[in-house]
Motif scaffolding. Structure first.
Motif, mmCIF file in Angstrom:
data_model
loop_
_atom_site.group_PDB
_atom_site.id
_atom_site.type_symbol
_atom_site.label_atom_id
_atom_site.label_comp_id
_atom_site.label_asym_id
_atom_site.label_seq_id
_atom_site.Cartn_x
_atom_site.Cartn_y
_atom_site.Cartn_z
ATOM 1 N N THR A 10 0.838 -1.198 0.000
ATOM 2 C CA THR A 10 0.000 0.000 0.000
ATOM 3 C C THR A 10 0.873 1.247 0.000
ATOM 4 O O THR A 10 2.061 1.188 0.328
ATOM 5 N N ARG A 11 0.285 2.365 -0.375
ATOM 6 C CA ARG A 11 0.979 3.653 -0.262
ATOM 7 C C ARG A 11 -0.035 4.769 -0.075
ATOM 8 O O ARG A 11 -0.879 5.014 -0.947
ATOM 9 N N ASN A 12 0.046 5.448 1.064
ATOM 10 C CA ASN A 12 -0.778 6.626 1.351
ATOM 11 C C ASN A 12 -2.265 6.380 1.134
ATOM 12 O O ASN A 12 -2.978 7.224 0.589
ATOM 13 N N ALA A 36 3.159 -3.968 3.509
ATOM 14 C CA ALA A 36 4.317 -3.153 3.148
ATOM 15 C C ALA A 36 3.842 -1.723 2.941
ATOM 16 O O ALA A 36 2.967 -1.466 2.115
ATOM 17 N N GLY A 37 4.400 -0.791 3.700
ATOM 18 C CA GLY A 37 3.936 0.592 3.677
ATOM 19 C C GLY A 37 4.377 1.392 2.469
ATOM 20 O O GLY A 37 3.826 2.462 2.215
ATOM 21 N N ASN A 38 5.365 0.939 1.708
ATOM 22 C CA ASN A 38 5.789 1.624 0.481
ATOM 23 C C ASN A 38 6.050 3.114 0.682
ATOM 24 O O ASN A 38 5.672 3.949 -0.139
ATOM 25 N N ALA A 66 5.042 -2.075 -7.264
ATOM 26 C CA ALA A 66 4.632 -3.477 -7.209
ATOM 27 C C ALA A 66 5.724 -4.381 -6.653
ATOM 28 O O ALA A 66 5.442 -5.486 -6.173
ATOM 29 N N VAL A 67 6.969 -3.928 -6.701
ATOM 30 C CA VAL A 67 8.072 -4.738 -6.176
ATOM 31 C C VAL A 67 7.904 -4.974 -4.673
ATOM 32 O O VAL A 67 8.441 -5.939 -4.121
ATOM 33 N N ALA A 68 7.139 -4.126 -4.003
ATOM 34 C CA ALA A 68 6.889 -4.318 -2.572
ATOM 35 C C ALA A 68 6.235 -5.670 -2.304
ATOM 36 O O ALA A 68 6.356 -6.220 -1.199
ATOM 37 N N PHE A 83 -2.762 -12.702 -1.965
ATOM 38 C CA PHE A 83 -2.557 -11.285 -2.221
ATOM 39 C C PHE A 83 -3.870 -10.516 -2.157
ATOM 40 O O PHE A 83 -4.921 -10.991 -2.588
ATOM 41 N N ALA A 84 -3.781 -9.317 -1.603
ATOM 42 C CA ALA A 84 -4.912 -8.387 -1.592
ATOM 43 C C ALA A 84 -4.346 -6.995 -1.824
ATOM 44 O O ALA A 84 -3.145 -6.762 -1.630
ATOM 45 N N ASP A 85 -5.196 -6.077 -2.247
ATOM 46 C CA ASP A 85 -4.808 -4.679 -2.349
ATOM 47 C C ASP A 85 -5.419 -3.926 -1.172
ATOM 48 O O ASP A 85 -6.188 -4.485 -0.397
ATOM 49 N N ASP A 86 -5.091 -2.626 -1.078
ATOM 50 C CA ASP A 86 -5.649 -1.841 0.031
ATOM 51 C C ASP A 86 -7.094 -1.426 -0.243
ATOM 52 O O ASP A 86 -7.685 -0.675 0.524
#
Length: 218
Positions: A10-12, A36-38, A66-68, A83-86
């Motif tokens: 994820t990021r922000n 992973a906070g990215n 995506a490398v995270a 796998f999941a997204d935010d």
């Protein structure tokens, strides 16, 4: 002890991530989660520490995109990773069904989930296509073989994932098949992933993943 870990990059997107984690923790026996906070700067770390102290948070110092996913996959300590997204989550019972499919088929590398979009739970077109069985179904797999899958709605065996870099949603290890399993029933029993209205196309409806195993096998 759970055999599958949910991994998220994820990021922000603190609010979306919080919703996803609450959905993942519905019911008894929620799965372990690695995030992973990215390089997030929006309070994600504080939210995780306060509301989800049991979630393993990888504090990446910069946005690795995506490398995270490589980092969260490596941090999982279970035989399988989901796998999941935010802005997406797995329906109750979905991961248990995915694990049963993977346990039952030793050469199966990946189960592609049936993905439902938005409050109306519309079937994602990608899921509909995979279910058409264009590549056929092997006798030892729970559903039709697939070459691609949604990276926010896939459960993989750890040996296969460990040798595959997750820089793209099409990554797969040669000789390990992926399958789209037979249609599972709707919420809450199907391995289903749900996605919220975010990102693509001005934040489309969210999706929830329920697995039709889309099988990836050798």
């Amino acid at each position: 002890m759970s055999k599958v870990t949910v991994v998220i990059a994820t990021r922000n997107r603190c609010a979306g991530l919080e919703r996803t984690l609450r959905e993942l923790h519905r019911g008894a026996g929620p799965p372990p989660v690695v995030v992973a906070g990215n390089g997030s700067r929006d309070g994600t770390a504080a939210m995780l520490a306060a509301a989800f102290p049991h979630v393993h948070h990888l504090r990446l110092g910069r946005n690795e995109g995506a490398v995270a996913r490589n980092h969260v996959a490596a941090a999982a300590g279970t035989p399988y990773i989901a796998f999941a997204d935010d802005d997406s989550w797995w329906a109750p019972g979905a991961l248990n069904r995915a694990v049963r499919h993977l346990d039952a088929a030793p050469r199966l590398a990946l189960v592609a989930a049936r993905t439902l979009v938005g409050p109306q739970e519309r079937l994602d077109p990608v899921s509909a296509f995979m279910a058409q069985d264009p590549l056929g179904t092997a006798a030892d797999l729970p559903g039709p073989s697939v070459l691609g899958f949604l990276s926010c709605a896939a459960t993989r065996s750890w040996p296969a994932a460990a040798s595959t870099r997750w820089c793209s949603s099409s990554a797969r290890r040669p000789g390990w098949p992926s399958t789209c399993a037979p249609p599972a029933s709707a919420w809450p029993t199907a391995p289903t992933s749900w996605r919220t209205t975010t990102r693509r196309r001005a934040r489309p409806p969210s999706r929830r993943s329920g697995s039709w195993p889309g099988a990836t096998a050798p």
